[in-house]
Each structure stands twice: as C-alpha cells, then as structure tokens.
Design an enzyme around this catalytic site. Structure first.
Site, PDB file in Angstrom:
ATOM      1  N   LYS A  51      77.408  -4.900  18.584  1.00 18.14           N
ATOM      2  CA  LYS A  51      77.672  -4.657  19.852  1.00 18.14           C
ATOM      3  C   LYS A  51      77.795  -5.840  20.872  1.00 18.14           C
ATOM      4  CE  LYS A  51      76.825  -0.930  18.030  1.00 18.14           C
ATOM      5  NZ  LYS A  51      76.652  -1.473  16.838  1.00 18.14           N
ATOM      6  N   THR A 143      61.023  -0.377   4.753  1.00 19.37           N
ATOM      7  CA  THR A 143      61.897  -1.496   4.069  1.00 19.37           C
ATOM      8  C   THR A 143      63.192  -1.353   4.289  1.00 19.37           C
ATOM      9  OG1 THR A 143      61.630  -0.344   1.950  1.00 19.37           O
ATOM     10  CG2 THR A 143      59.959  -2.069   2.274  1.00 19.37           C
ATOM     11  N   GLY A 181      86.113   3.655   5.844  1.00 24.94           N
ATOM     12  CA  GLY A 181      86.377   3.995   7.419  1.00 24.94           C
ATOM     13  C   GLY A 181      85.390   4.684   7.769  1.00 24.94           C
ATOM     14  N   ALA A 320      69.151   3.729  13.467  1.00 29.24           N
ATOM     15  CA  ALA A 320      68.033   2.777  14.033  1.00 29.24           C
ATOM     16  C   ALA A 320      67.044   4.057  14.686  1.00 29.24           C
ATOM     17  CB  ALA A 320      68.279   1.972  14.963  1.00 29.24           C
ATOM     18  N   HIS A 321      67.608   4.738  15.764  1.00 25.50           N
ATOM     19  CA  HIS A 321      66.816   5.560  16.438  1.00 25.50           C
ATOM     20  C   HIS A 321      66.262   6.767  15.539  1.00 25.50           C
ATOM     21  CE1 HIS A 321      71.098   6.529  16.642  1.00 25.50           C
ATOM     22  NE2 HIS A 321      70.868   8.080  16.765  1.00 25.50           N
ATOM     23  N   HIS A 444      80.548  13.072  41.168  1.00 32.96           N
ATOM     24  CA  HIS A 444      82.146  12.916  41.155  1.00 32.96           C
ATOM     25  C   HIS A 444      82.238  11.393  41.710  1.00 32.96           C
ATOM     26  CE1 HIS A 444      86.365  13.536  41.317  1.00 32.96           C
ATOM     27  NE2 HIS A 444      86.475  13.254  42.424  1.00 32.96           N
TER      28      HIS A 444
END
Length: 466
Positions: A51, A143, A181, A320-321, A444
């Site tokens: 990221k 692990t 992909g 991960a989450h 908005h």
C-alpha cells in the site's frame, strides 16, 4: 522452564492480535516469531509495504497526468526516485512493526525469536540464537502462508520473482510479466505500470480477480486496459525461462495456440500456500489436510483439544483481517466466552485504483444456489464528488433478496471502495434491507452516496441521479 497459559507460534495479524486479546483476558502469554521483526507477511512483505508503494506511485501518476488539469504547474521534468520510494516504504514498515513491539511490551507478552517447533502437545522448542523450551496449556498456530509457484518455474529472486522481491526492486522494469491476475499481481503490476513499465498480465481463468463478482472483473479489466495493461485471460503458462536479463514466458491461449511473452522481470503471483515448515505438527498429533492446511473445527480447534490454528494456515480466504478476527475468537474461546465469526461478512478488497471491494454473495453464487434476487447498480461517474476528483470509473452494486429485500451482497469498484465497503458490512451484520440503506442520509458530496443510490435502484428501481 517458562510456563504460559497461551503460546502463539507466528506474529502476523492473526498471531499478534490473538496474543493481545489473550493478555487482555488475563492469560500469561508468549509469542514466537522466526524472523527478527514482528508482524508477519502483512506488515513486512504484504499489505503494508504494497500500500505504501501504491500510494507513492499514485502520487507520481497524478503529478505526471493530472496536476496540470488541476492548475498545478511543476517546472522541469518530473522524475521517479525509486530508491527513495522504496526507502519510504521501509520506513512505513518499520514504524508499523515498531508499533507491534510496543503493544507486546504494553500487554506484558513475552516475545521469543526463533522457529517454534512442537515437542509435544504442551511443549514448544524455539530454535533461535540459542535453543529454548517453553510449556503452555494452550497453543495457537498462526504460521501464515508463503507465495505459491508452479512446479516448472525456478524462482531465482532476481528476474523471476515473487511479491517479496517485487517490493524492493532497484530498478523499474521495462516490461513486467505478471503470472496471475489476482489481487497481489494486479496491485504490484499497477505500481510499476504507473512508474513507466510495460505490464502484461497472464491469467489461467477466463477473467481477472476470478473469485469476485463477474461485474467487478469486467469493469476492472476495462479500466486496466484503458491504463494500457495487457490483459491475457484463459492462458495456461507452460514454461518460464531466463536468458541473461530477459525472461521468456510461453503459454497456450484458449484456442490452444502458443503465445510467447518476453520481459526483463516476471512476477509469479499464483496465490499463496499454508506455511508449516519446521512446525513439527506431527509431534503434537495435529492433523494437516492434503492442501497442507491445519484441520480445525468451528472453534478453530485442532484434533488436539488444547491446540488451535488461525489465519492463512487454516481454510478460508487468506486475508489479514480474517486472521485477526480468528485470533480474537480463539482467545475468547480459551477464556470460556462464546464468540462467533460470520465468514460470509469478511470483506475482500483489491487496492488498485480504482479500488475494488466486495462482501457477501456474488451474482454467480446466488444464481448457482437458485436464490431469487434483485440488483441495483449506480455508476460512480454520476456523482458530483467523482467529477470533482476526476475519479469517474466504477460502480456500486447491491444484491438483495427478491422477496424480503435483505441485502445479500455488495460489490463496488471506485475511489475509496476499500473504506466504503464497511458500510455494507455493518448493514449486513444487522441484516438490513436495501430500503434501510436507501432511507439513510448520506453526506453530500461523497463517494458513499453511490451506495445509497444503488440501494434505491434495488428498491423498485428508483435511483434519483440516473
């Protein structure tokens, strides 16, 4: 010999979260990590560094392609300093892993550095600078996983690389060939495409991101082609060969014709495999399945009652989450609580730009299950916020039960989709209807208004702004 209530083998997002929750619940806790740095794949060579590079490359692309339109003029040529980009990525990683060190100290969790190996069901031998043995009433296997490959590919870590090496290249590839992909291949492919590389993606299935809703695959493919990606689906790779600084990949297309790709780097991104090397699970009597995963029940308990397993090393999405939720669940199960995880509501995200996010059932799954549903879709380009930021690609699609209007799946592609998906998770956790979301006020101008409009579209086809 030191004795603990819980010992955790592995310090990724599953392991370190499990350790913190165990400590919070009053258990004496130890965590074992084979590498000198805590955080596992995600923090060191996965989610966080990728990221960081995605953000850096995005800034560069904006400067080159979009600043002028925004009225920002930069004199002289805009150049990429790849070394600085990689150094910044590493500083982000260092800050994040340093944060895990702090959390271990704060929660009085004992950290052992070395390879954790079962001696029996309650003893773990740690082989590091010196050999240590500890005892634990409960043990959690966390692990994780390692990049997969294909049996005929020799990954030399120089020109034929995995995601780990792709995060620390010393030059921008001229032509990066990406085998796979899926999420990792597309994210890293986009990093180097933005920086000037030619990128060719080779995918065995008939579409990219094949596990997500087909509408998302189609839209992302269209966007990436617009960004000058070469997308080659229904291609079966049969050989990868290196000759000096050139990598030659041969594949058969769907007609059975041989296609040759030549580049200077090849990223092998065909998924990940559970990692149990050195664990010596058999010494504790823990069963692995034929895919190398640790077998667990609904409480993530192995066939040995005091041993649990979480994250990439067990069945399910390698996220991960998801691992963190499982780490929390196991800690609470050991403490005698009754937690639960709804695996249908674990969101999936692709951090390309536009971002792709999804939760719940896809249209293909609903059709296969024979569920009567209705769909509402709203294009991002119809939003004022999208026009203001020039992020016009993508849409939000809501799938709801045709009879009850309960939301069954939400699929989105667009700017900030990774953050927007949380609204859908909350709604589905409380079994909201499409009409519930359609009647909630959304600020908005925001990208999130697309979710409200998609809900309106699913509710008697009454979207307001198309």
């Amino acid at each position: 010999m030191n004795s603990y209530d819980v010992a955790i083998i592995g310090s990724g997002p599953g392991g370190y979260v499990a350790a913190i929750r165990c400590a919070q619940l009053g258990m004496k806790t130890a965590i074992i990590e084979k590498y000198p740095v805590l955080g596992g794949t995600c923090l060191n060579v996965g989610c966080i560094p990728s990221k960081a590079l995605l953000d850096s490359s995005h800034h560069y692309e904006d400067a080159v392609k979009h600043f002028e339109e925004h009225g920002i003029e930069i004199p002289g040529d805009i150049k990429v300093n790849l070394k600085q980009m990689i150094d910044r990525k590493q500083s982000v990683v260092d800050q994040t892993t340093g944060g895990i060190d702090y959390l271990m100290k704060k929660n009085n969790i004992e950290v052992y550095q070395g390879v954790g190996s079962f001696k029996d069901a309650t003893h773990v031998v740690i082989k590091g600078e010196k050999e240590t043995e500890i005892e634990a009433k409960n043990i959690i296997i966390a692990t994780g996983s390692k990049p997969s490959s294909l049996p005929f590919i020799n990954i030399d870590k120089e020109r034929i690389i995995t995601s780990t090496e792709a995060l620390k290249l010393t030059e921008i590839p001229k032509h990066l060939i990406v085998i796979g992909g899926g999420v990792i291949g597309l994210e890293l492919g986009q990093v180097y495409k933005r920086l000037g590389a030619e990128v060719s993606v080779i995918e065995y299935m008939d579409r990219i991101i094949p596990t997500m809703d087909a509408g998302l695959s189609k839209e992302l493919s269209k966007v990436l082609k617009k960004q000058k990606f070469s997308i080659n689906t229904s291609h079966r790779v049969k050989s990868v060969e290196r000759k000096g600084k050139e990598v030659i990949v041969k594949a058969d297309n769907k007609k059975g014709e041989e296609v040759t790709f030549k580049g200077d780097y090849c990223l092998v991104s065909v998924g990940r495999r559970p990692y149990t090397d050195g664990l010596n699970a058999e010494a504790a009597g823990v069963k692995l399945n034929d895919r190398g995963q640790v077998e667990v029940n609904e409480h993530l308990q192995t066939n040995v009652s005091n041993i649990y397993a979480i994250g990439d090393v067990v069945k399910g999405a390698m996220l991960a989450h998801k691992a963190s939720e499982e780490g929390t669940l196991v800690a609470e199960v050991i403490a005698g609580q009754k937690p639960h995880i709804d695996y249908n509501l674990i969101p999936g995200v692709v951090y390309t730009w536009p971002e792709v996010a999804s939760v719940g059932k896809t249209e293909e799954q609903l059709k296969e299950a024979g569920v009567a549903y209705k769909a509402g879709q709203f294009p991002m380009r119809a939003l004022g916020r999208s026009r203001a930021s020039m992020d016009l690609d993508g849409f939000v699609k809501i799938l709801a039960d045709k009879n009850t209007d309960e939301i069954l799946g939400v699929h989105m592609i667009g700017a900030r989709a990774a953050d927007m998906i949380a609204e859908a998770v909350v709604a589905m956790e409380y079994r909201a209807s499409a009409e519930d979301i359609s009647r909630m006020s959304h600020a908005h101008p925001t990208f999130a208004e697309a979710t409200k409009e998609a809900a309106l579209a699913a509710t008697e086809d009454r979207a307001l702004h198309i």
